[in-house]
Write a protein that holds these residues in place. Sequence first.
Motif, PDB file in Angstrom:
ATOM      1  N   HIS A 157      -7.697  18.758  48.823  1.00  0.00           N
ATOM      2  CA  HIS A 157      -7.664  19.665  49.979  1.00  0.00           C
ATOM      3  C   HIS A 157      -7.950  18.839  51.217  1.00  0.00           C
ATOM      4  O   HIS A 157      -8.456  17.727  51.130  1.00  0.00           O
TER       5      HIS A 157
ATOM      6  N   ASP B 108     -13.994  15.243  54.404  1.00  0.00           N
ATOM      7  CA  ASP B 108     -14.661  14.322  53.476  1.00  0.00           C
ATOM      8  C   ASP B 108     -13.766  13.915  52.308  1.00  0.00           C
ATOM      9  O   ASP B 108     -14.213  13.222  51.390  1.00  0.00           O
ATOM     10  N   HIS B 109     -12.505  14.343  52.331  1.00  0.00           N
ATOM     11  CA  HIS B 109     -11.558  13.976  51.261  1.00  0.00           C
ATOM     12  C   HIS B 109     -10.319  13.261  51.802  1.00  0.00           C
ATOM     13  O   HIS B 109      -9.489  12.811  51.021  1.00  0.00           O
TER      14      HIS B 109
ATOM     15  N   ASP C 175     -13.270  20.328  45.010  1.00  0.00           N
ATOM     16  CA  ASP C 175     -14.441  21.137  45.375  1.00  0.00           C
ATOM     17  C   ASP C 175     -14.453  22.490  44.660  1.00  0.00           C
ATOM     18  O   ASP C 175     -15.163  23.405  45.063  1.00  0.00           O
TER      19      ASP C 175
ATOM     20  N   HIS D 158     -17.545  15.830  44.004  1.00  0.00           N
ATOM     21  CA  HIS D 158     -18.849  15.473  44.568  1.00  0.00           C
ATOM     22  C   HIS D 158     -19.922  15.359  43.472  1.00  0.00           C
ATOM     23  O   HIS D 158     -19.812  15.984  42.423  1.00  0.00           O
TER      24      HIS D 158
HETATM   25 ZN   LIG Z   1     -15.731  18.266  49.505  1.00  0.00          ZN
END
Ligand SMILES: [Zn+2]
Length: 254
Positions: free
Chosen positions: A67, A71-72, A174, A212
């Motif tokens: 997605h 942070d990805h 996530d 994560h």
């Molecule tokens: Zn994330």
Amino acid sequence: MREWFDIKQIDDDTYVISEYGHTEETHCYLLQGSERSVLIDTGIGISDIRKITDRICTLPVTVLTTHAHWDHIGSHASFEDIYVHADDIGWLRGHFPLPLEAVRNMIVTGLTAEPEGFDRNAYHIPVIPYAQTMRDGDVFDLGNRKVRVIHTPGHSPGHCCFYEEDRGYLYTGDLVYKGRLDANYPSTDPVQFCASVKKVSELNVTKVFPGHHDLDVPASLIRKIRDAFASLEDRGLLYQGSGLYDYGCFQINI
Ligand SMILES: [Zn+2]
Ligand SMILES: [Zn+2]
């Protein structure tokens, strides 16, 4: 100074590339095939993950995006061949839903280690006009292994998991991990999140590779999260602002 990325080999041709110097503890996965490699996500963007893939891979690398959260996608601009689900592609084309300064703040406040050469003012949210779209059921053929796209909306509209049926590997982004699962901000949808966990719980999974935190995630966690969502649904609690629900090793934040 130790290297920013932590690299762990999962099997002969699969690596996890982790960022433990940030509270997000984001994981990216490098899947080597006989004809090309796939990199699932590109990390936070504090350091360029391309230097790691260049070191490990001699074959071309295709980036698959779970997605388009910051942070990805941090090193997306370092790659040419990038796929994302159509429902998240706007965020990669310059319409990210948060201001640049808010993202810079989240990057800096989450740091737990000193990143070599990182300049917060030089950080920009990646804009990738050339990203291509992928859809549910698409299969990326790496030569000797195949990766299937499973559209799992909820955490974001275009969130996807990736599934290697032959190995029983599920890369969950996530959707499934040990920690706080977020379905609490405007672009999330807790009802879809619930349906997506149910969808992946029907796959034959031997190993879960989360986006994560703790890498030791048993396949049974998928069913636990599915059942927790189902019980919130039964109680009429799948609406935004409903609360934070704690189940020990994971929480559901709606
Ligand atoms: Zn994330
Ligand atoms: Zn996310």
